[in-house]
Design an enzyme around this catalytic site. Structure first.
Site, mmCIF file in Angstrom:
data_model
loop_
_atom_site.group_PDB
_atom_site.id
_atom_site.type_symbol
_atom_site.label_atom_id
_atom_site.label_comp_id
_atom_site.label_asym_id
_atom_site.label_seq_id
_atom_site.Cartn_x
_atom_site.Cartn_y
_atom_site.Cartn_z
ATOM 1 N N ASN A 62 0.838 -1.205 0.000
ATOM 2 C CA ASN A 62 0.000 0.000 0.000
ATOM 3 C C ASN A 62 0.871 1.253 0.000
ATOM 4 O O ASN A 62 0.668 2.185 -0.781
ATOM 5 C CB ASN A 62 -0.873 0.057 1.260
ATOM 6 C CG ASN A 62 -2.044 -0.914 1.225
ATOM 7 O OD1 ASN A 62 -2.400 -1.432 0.173
ATOM 8 N ND2 ASN A 62 -2.639 -1.155 2.392
ATOM 9 N N THR A 63 1.821 1.284 0.914
ATOM 10 C CA THR A 63 2.693 2.458 1.044
ATOM 11 C C THR A 63 3.465 2.705 -0.243
ATOM 12 O O THR A 63 3.589 3.844 -0.698
ATOM 13 C CB THR A 63 3.648 2.262 2.243
ATOM 14 O OG1 THR A 63 2.865 2.240 3.440
ATOM 15 C CG2 THR A 63 4.679 3.372 2.330
ATOM 16 N N GLY A 292 -2.764 5.011 7.697
ATOM 17 C CA GLY A 292 -1.366 5.060 8.125
ATOM 18 C C GLY A 292 -0.429 4.669 6.982
ATOM 19 O O GLY A 292 0.619 5.296 6.790
ATOM 20 N N ASP A 293 -0.797 3.649 6.216
ATOM 21 C CA ASP A 293 0.023 3.221 5.070
ATOM 22 C C ASP A 293 0.146 4.372 4.067
ATOM 23 O O ASP A 293 1.230 4.631 3.525
ATOM 24 C CB ASP A 293 -0.617 2.033 4.331
ATOM 25 C CG ASP A 293 -0.829 0.811 5.213
ATOM 26 O OD1 ASP A 293 -0.202 0.721 6.279
ATOM 27 O OD2 ASP A 293 -1.641 -0.060 4.805
ATOM 28 N N ALA A 294 -0.986 5.040 3.816
ATOM 29 C CA ALA A 294 -1.009 6.125 2.829
ATOM 30 C C ALA A 294 -0.197 7.321 3.320
ATOM 31 O O ALA A 294 0.477 7.996 2.532
ATOM 32 C CB ALA A 294 -2.447 6.544 2.549
#
Ligand code: ADP
Ligand code: MG
Length: 339
Positions: A62-63, A292-294
């Site tokens: 995702n990140t 949080g990943d983004a």
């Protein structure tokens, strides 16, 4: 940027609210756990009783997808992870490549990992069945093509989930970055309270190599509890993590703790800076999964472009806000952040 860690597929249940109470499986909202034997029926039950949406996931992937998007630069990000030789694995690869991420998967002898994401009134509870995702082979990392990817990267990132099964590979990455004496950075994420509590030894083996440590407020609290300073403020926890021993003296470690709608805390060199989060209305929030990943994706993309830490946090707040407006970690690739 080079990301790694496991790849997973998220089965997301948006609304209506759960007919099965989270208590049935002893799940907590805003938490992430590994599937235990009692969780096995959960996956089939979700598919049977709810309109399930399949979303490409894995916290690190995702990140990396968000970083690729936020960078605005073709060929910016690559991802290394572990999948099975199955349809979910093919889906993960296609999702990453659709967003412009170059992928280098290890194909393990296990099904592709999945993660049940139960969304209840915009809060989520995650139950991960790692499967192939915990079968990443260090021999893949050591192979020439992967070494070439790591050699060419300026920012190397892994979410903390990799700690459950491949801390050796994380240490090897950290050493490769430290040997570059400040020309590269290694970034990691606390990722979940259970990692702070039950994978403490692995976490502390990797932390000396971390130039950046990301996390949220519940992970900061769990880290404090596991390390003998329970009840410390988020700022204090961030300062303490920042002050832990470092393998390379080339740069001070920065610790970045997000707190949902509350200000993000950045600790570096004994000082704390807070960066306010632009408020969102409840209509602007579809689901907090992947926020949080983004955040980390936007942050690291801007770090790689030479932005200051405060500018990086602002970019992260923007990418997180954008992803909060969608179910799962998805984004409109045409949307563009202007600092
Ligand atoms: P995690 O997904 O790890 O729980 P956080 O909840 O701290 O991470 O959220 C990460 C970022 O997402 C925050 O720093 C903020 O930018 C954004 N965010 C999350 N929740 C909200 C909210 N309720 N309102 C506005 N922004 C939010
Ligand atoms: Mg949160």
């Amino acid at each position: 940027m080079r990301g790694r860690s496991h790849a997973r597929t998220h089965a997301t249940v948006p609304r209506p609210p759960l007919r099965t109470t989270p208590r049935r499986y002893a799940l907590k909202l805003n938490n992430a756990i590994l599937a235990a034997p009692e969780h096995v029926p959960l996956y089939a039950e979700l598919v049977d009783k709810f309109p399930v949406e399949y979303i490409a996931g894995g916290a690190t992937q995702n990140t990396v997808r968000v970083a690729q998007w936020m960078s605005g630069t073709p060929g910016f990000a690559a991802y290394i992870g572990s999948i099975g030789a199955d349809a979910f694995g093919a889906q993960l690869k296609a999702a990453a490549e659709r967003d412009g991420v170059t992928t280098y998967y290890y194909t393990a002898d296990a099904p592709t990992g999945t993660c049940a994401v139960l969304v209840h009134e915009k809060e989520r509870s995650l139950v991960a069945n790692l499967a192939a995702a915990e079968k990443y082979a260090k021999s893949h990392y050591d192979s020439q093509p992967i070494q070439a990817v790591v050699d060419g990267a300026r920012v190397v990132y892994s979410a903390g989930f990799f700690l459950t099964h491949a801390s050796e590979t994380m240490v090897a990455m950290g050493k490769a970055v430290a040997a570059a004496r400040g020309a590269k950075v290694y970034a990691m994420n606390l990722s979940a309270p259970f990692l702070c509590a039950f994978f403490k030894e692995q976490m502390h083996a990797v932390l000396p190599y971390a130039d950046f440590v990301f996390g949220n407020e519940s992970e900061a609290a769990a880290f404090a509890e596991a390390n003998g300073f329970a009840g410390a403020s988020v700022a204090d926890v961030a300062l303490r993590i920042a002050a832990l021993p470092k393998a390379s003296g080339a740069r001070a470690r920065a610790v970045v703790i997000t707190q949902g709608a509350d200000a993000t805390v950045i600790a570096v060199d004994g000082a704390v800076t807070t960066v306010a989060v632009p408020p969102l209305t409840s209509a602007q929030i579809v689901d907090t999964n992947g926020a949080g990943d983004a955040f980390v994706g936007g942050f690291l993309a801007f770090f790689a472009k030479g932005a200051t830490l405060v500018e990086c946090a602002k970019a992260g707040h923007w990418s997180a806000a954008h992803v909060l407006g969608q179910s799962g970690c998805k984004f409109d690739s045409a949307a563009k952040y202007t600092a």
